[in-house]
Design a protein around this motif. Structure first.
Motif, PDB file in Angstrom:
ATOM      1  N   LEU A  73      21.399  11.578  79.788  1.00 14.24           N
ATOM      2  CA  LEU A  73      20.185  11.796  80.155  1.00 14.24           C
ATOM      3  C   LEU A  73      19.433  10.659  79.917  1.00 14.24           C
ATOM      4  CD1 LEU A  73      20.869  15.422  79.454  1.00 14.24           C
ATOM      5  CD2 LEU A  73      19.880  14.705  81.614  1.00 14.24           C
ATOM      6  N   ASP A  74      19.965   9.930  78.833  1.00 15.65           N
ATOM      7  CA  ASP A  74      19.650   8.297  78.564  1.00 15.65           C
ATOM      8  C   ASP A  74      18.384   9.208  76.917  1.00 15.65           C
ATOM      9  OD1 ASP A  74      18.593   5.972  77.656  1.00 15.65           O
ATOM     10  OD2 ASP A  74      17.486   5.977  79.052  1.00 15.65           O
ATOM     11  N   MET A  75      19.104   9.993  76.370  1.00 17.74           N
ATOM     12  CA  MET A  75      17.991  11.270  74.726  1.00 17.74           C
ATOM     13  C   MET A  75      18.242  10.467  73.520  1.00 17.74           C
ATOM     14  SD  MET A  75      17.866  14.460  76.250  1.00 17.74           S
ATOM     15  CE  MET A  75      16.402  14.993  75.518  1.00 17.74           C
ATOM     16  N   PRO A  76      17.480   9.581  72.988  1.00 15.51           N
ATOM     17  CA  PRO A  76      18.350   8.886  71.785  1.00 15.51           C
ATOM     18  C   PRO A  76      18.215   9.675  70.991  1.00 15.51           C
ATOM     19  CG  PRO A  76      15.910   8.208  72.743  1.00 15.51           C
ATOM     20  CD  PRO A  76      16.046   9.184  73.140  1.00 15.51           C
ATOM     21  N   THR A  77      18.909  10.255  70.308  1.00 14.62           N
ATOM     22  CA  THR A  77      19.554  10.885  69.685  1.00 14.62           C
ATOM     23  C   THR A  77      20.484  11.300  68.298  1.00 14.62           C
ATOM     24  OG1 THR A  77      21.051  12.252  71.970  1.00 14.62           O
ATOM     25  CG2 THR A  77      21.497  13.358  69.723  1.00 14.62           C
ATOM     26  N   MET A  78      19.536  11.635  67.843  1.00 17.11           N
ATOM     27  CA  MET A  78      19.775  11.552  66.076  1.00 17.11           C
ATOM     28  C   MET A  78      20.440  12.089  65.201  1.00 17.11           C
ATOM     29  SD  MET A  78      17.250  13.604  62.607  1.00 17.11           S
ATOM     30  CE  MET A  78      17.786  14.576  62.435  1.00 17.11           C
ATOM     31  N   GLN A  79      21.442  11.041  64.898  1.00 13.23           N
ATOM     32  CA  GLN A  79      23.073  11.483  64.052  1.00 13.23           C
ATOM     33  C   GLN A  79      22.775  11.556  63.000  1.00 13.23           C
ATOM     34  OE1 GLN A  79      24.754  10.743  66.793  1.00 13.23           O
ATOM     35  NE2 GLN A  79      23.778   9.771  67.469  1.00 13.23           N
ATOM     36  N   GLN A  80      22.163  11.202  62.041  1.00 12.60           N
ATOM     37  CA  GLN A  80      21.948  11.812  60.886  1.00 12.60           C
ATOM     38  C   GLN A  80      20.573  12.456  60.071  1.00 12.60           C
ATOM     39  OE1 GLN A  80      24.716  12.350  58.388  1.00 12.60           O
ATOM     40  NE2 GLN A  80      25.928  11.301  60.182  1.00 12.60           N
ATOM     41  N   PRO A  81      20.575  13.209  59.281  1.00 11.07           N
ATOM     42  CA  PRO A  81      21.537  14.051  59.114  1.00 11.07           C
ATOM     43  C   PRO A  81      22.353  14.732  60.212  1.00 11.07           C
ATOM     44  CG  PRO A  81      19.530  15.418  58.117  1.00 11.07           C
ATOM     45  CD  PRO A  81      19.830  14.240  59.429  1.00 11.07           C
ATOM     46  N   GLU A  82      23.759  15.798  59.905  1.00 10.26           N
ATOM     47  CA  GLU A  82      24.605  16.467  61.135  1.00 10.26           C
ATOM     48  C   GLU A  82      24.193  17.945  60.983  1.00 10.26           C
ATOM     49  OE1 GLU A  82      28.335  14.967  61.933  1.00 10.26           O
ATOM     50  OE2 GLU A  82      28.050  14.500  59.853  1.00 10.26           O
ATOM     51  N   ALA A  83      23.927  18.575  61.701  1.00  7.67           N
ATOM     52  CA  ALA A  83      23.816  19.928  60.842  1.00  7.67           C
ATOM     53  C   ALA A  83      24.026  21.464  61.535  1.00  7.67           C
ATOM     54  CB  ALA A  83      22.058  20.620  61.093  1.00  7.67           C
ATOM     55  N   TYR A  84      25.325  21.431  61.172  1.00 11.10           N
ATOM     56  CA  TYR A  84      26.016  22.787  61.558  1.00 11.10           C
ATOM     57  C   TYR A  84      25.881  23.728  60.507  1.00 11.10           C
ATOM     58  CZ  TYR A  84      28.459  18.237  62.757  1.00 11.10           C
ATOM     59  OH  TYR A  84      28.568  17.233  63.649  1.00 11.10           O
ATOM     60  N   ILE A  85      25.485  24.596  61.032  1.00  6.00           N
ATOM     61  CA  ILE A  85      25.395  26.007  60.325  1.00  6.00           C
ATOM     62  C   ILE A  85      26.218  26.973  60.433  1.00  6.00           C
ATOM     63  CG2 ILE A  85      23.219  27.152  59.611  1.00  6.00           C
ATOM     64  CD1 ILE A  85      22.180  24.519  59.384  1.00  6.00           C
ATOM     65  N   GLY A  86      26.653  26.648  59.242  1.00 13.11           N
ATOM     66  CA  GLY A  86      27.915  28.342  59.559  1.00 13.11           C
ATOM     67  C   GLY A  86      27.693  28.844  58.401  1.00 13.11           C
ATOM     68  N   GLY A  87      28.638  29.860  58.438  1.00 15.87           N
ATOM     69  CA  GLY A  87      28.244  31.054  57.658  1.00 15.87           C
ATOM     70  C   GLY A  87      26.736  31.776  57.895  1.00 15.87           C
ATOM     71  N   ALA A  88      26.386  31.682  59.139  1.00 12.31           N
ATOM     72  CA  ALA A  88      24.928  32.436  59.233  1.00 12.31           C
ATOM     73  C   ALA A  88      23.973  33.008  59.111  1.00 12.31           C
ATOM     74  CB  ALA A  88      23.600  30.780  61.119  1.00 12.31           C
ATOM     75  N   ALA A  89      25.590  34.193  59.267  1.00 11.06           N
ATOM     76  CA  ALA A  89      24.660  35.963  59.187  1.00 11.06           C
ATOM     77  C   ALA A  89      24.840  36.597  58.220  1.00 11.06           C
ATOM     78  CB  ALA A  89      25.904  37.016  60.032  1.00 11.06           C
ATOM     79  N   THR A  90      24.991  34.855  57.079  1.00  9.53           N
ATOM     80  CA  THR A  90      24.077  35.539  55.539  1.00  9.53           C
ATOM     81  C   THR A  90      23.289  34.916  55.183  1.00  9.53           C
ATOM     82  OG1 THR A  90      25.929  33.837  54.880  1.00  9.53           O
ATOM     83  CG2 THR A  90      26.786  35.509  55.379  1.00  9.53           C
ATOM     84  N   LEU A  91      22.477  34.562  55.448  1.00 16.20           N
ATOM     85  CA  LEU A  91      21.295  33.657  56.084  1.00 16.20           C
ATOM     86  C   LEU A  91      20.069  33.427  55.294  1.00 16.20           C
ATOM     87  CD1 LEU A  91      22.556  29.947  57.781  1.00 16.20           C
ATOM     88  CD2 LEU A  91      23.083  30.587  55.584  1.00 16.20           C
ATOM     89  N   PHE A  92      19.932  34.999  56.441  1.00 18.84           N
ATOM     90  CA  PHE A  92      18.559  35.694  56.658  1.00 18.84           C
ATOM     91  C   PHE A  92      18.443  37.152  56.285  1.00 18.84           C
ATOM     92  CE2 PHE A  92      19.308  32.759  60.514  1.00 18.84           C
ATOM     93  CZ  PHE A  92      18.726  32.103  59.987  1.00 18.84           C
ATOM     94  N   ASP A  93      17.079  37.385  56.042  1.00 10.03           N
ATOM     95  CA  ASP A  93      16.995  38.962  54.939  1.00 10.03           C
ATOM     96  C   ASP A  93      16.602  39.335  56.844  1.00 10.03           C
ATOM     97  OD1 ASP A  93      14.364  38.452  56.249  1.00 10.03           O
ATOM     98  OD2 ASP A  93      13.259  38.268  53.706  1.00 10.03           O
ATOM     99  N   ALA A  94      16.270  41.529  56.147  1.00 10.66           N
ATOM    100  CA  ALA A  94      16.168  41.679  57.857  1.00 10.66           C
ATOM    101  C   ALA A  94      14.868  41.380  58.370  1.00 10.66           C
ATOM    102  CB  ALA A  94      15.886  43.217  56.921  1.00 10.66           C
ATOM    103  N   GLN A  95      14.312  40.792  57.510  1.00 12.95           N
ATOM    104  CA  GLN A  95      12.878  40.154  57.835  1.00 12.95           C
ATOM    105  C   GLN A  95      12.805  38.458  58.941  1.00 12.95           C
ATOM    106  OE1 GLN A  95      12.175  42.061  55.409  1.00 12.95           O
ATOM    107  NE2 GLN A  95      12.037  43.450  56.594  1.00 12.95           N
TER     108      GLN A  95
END
Ligand SMILES: Cc1cc2nc3c(=O)[nH]c(=O)nc-3n(C[C@H](O)[C@H](O)[C@H](O)COP(=O)(O)O)c2cc1C
Length: 188
Positions: free
Chosen positions: A137-159
């Motif tokens: 697709l010829d999209m300039p893709t940002m390489q850094q920082p990488e963002a692999y968000i693990g354990g995501a079920a624990t990161l947000f409150d009820a709102q």
């Protein structure tokens, strides 16, 4: 330099309580003033079928989606991983935006990827699999920082507010760097 850069955010989940969508909303809230992040919905896009694209009356949802992405300066993909790859309807959105041949709305637009999972690997597989499409697709893709968000079920409150300082800091660094990336690579 434009006052603000418009970023089309494509979220790879359709469910109400999506952790990917919560991440997208958290990111929009902390983005610098030079960026406007808007989620472009992709759940109602018809499956790509070239016969429909060759017809005079193309699906209205495709046309609206293409217009939204075309009008954006950059694209951010925030996605979970399905079976170590990209959810099918997100790939479909990429395919819809990429056609008709030679008229891709993605061409040359700077992009980034954030992957999100309740699992420990942070949807690494999807994060890297989707990048394969950005080459063609010829999209300039940002390489850094990488963002692999693990354990995501624990990161947000009820709102839906982000409760983890370390991840918030990572997202802040990510979106600050992304603003620079967009400024360097956006077309106008
Ligand atoms: C069809 C399917 C396949 C999945 N495959 C993976 C996978 O390969 N890796 C992973 O970390 N999680 C996988 N999951 C679990 C998702 O990470 C989890 O459902 C996540 O919450 C989905 O993202 P969302 O919260 O944004 O909807 C899968 C879920 C579904 C429905």
């Amino acid at each position: 330099m434009a006052d603000t850069r418009k970023v089309a955010v494509l979220v790879g989940s359709l469910r109400k309580e999506s952790l990917s969508r919560k991440t997208a909303l958290a990111l929009a809230a902390i983005a610098p003033a030079s960026l406007t992040l808007e989620i472009v919905e992709i759940g109602e896009l018809n499956h790509y079928n070239q016969d429909l694209d060759d017809a005079a009356a193309k699906p209205a949802a495709w046309l609206a989606f293409r217009d939204r992405v075309r009008a954006a300066d950059a694209v951010l993909f925030i996605t979970p991983e399905y079976n170590r790859s990209v959810p099918g309807f997100l790939k479909n959105a990429i395919d819809v935006g990429s056609r008709p041949y030679g008229q891709s709305v993605f061409s040359g637009k700077p992009c980034g990827v954030i992957s999100v999972s309740p699992g420990a690997l942070g949807a690494f597989g999807a994060n890297h699999h989707i990048r394969q499409s950005f080459v063609f697709l010829d999209m300039p893709t940002m390489q850094q920082p990488e963002a692999y968000i693990g354990g995501a079920a624990t990161l947000f409150d009820a709102q839906g507010a982000m409760t983890n300082d370390k991840v918030r800091e990572l997202l802040e660094r990510y979106v600050t760097r992304f603003a620079e990336w967009v400024e360097q690579h956006a077309k106008k």
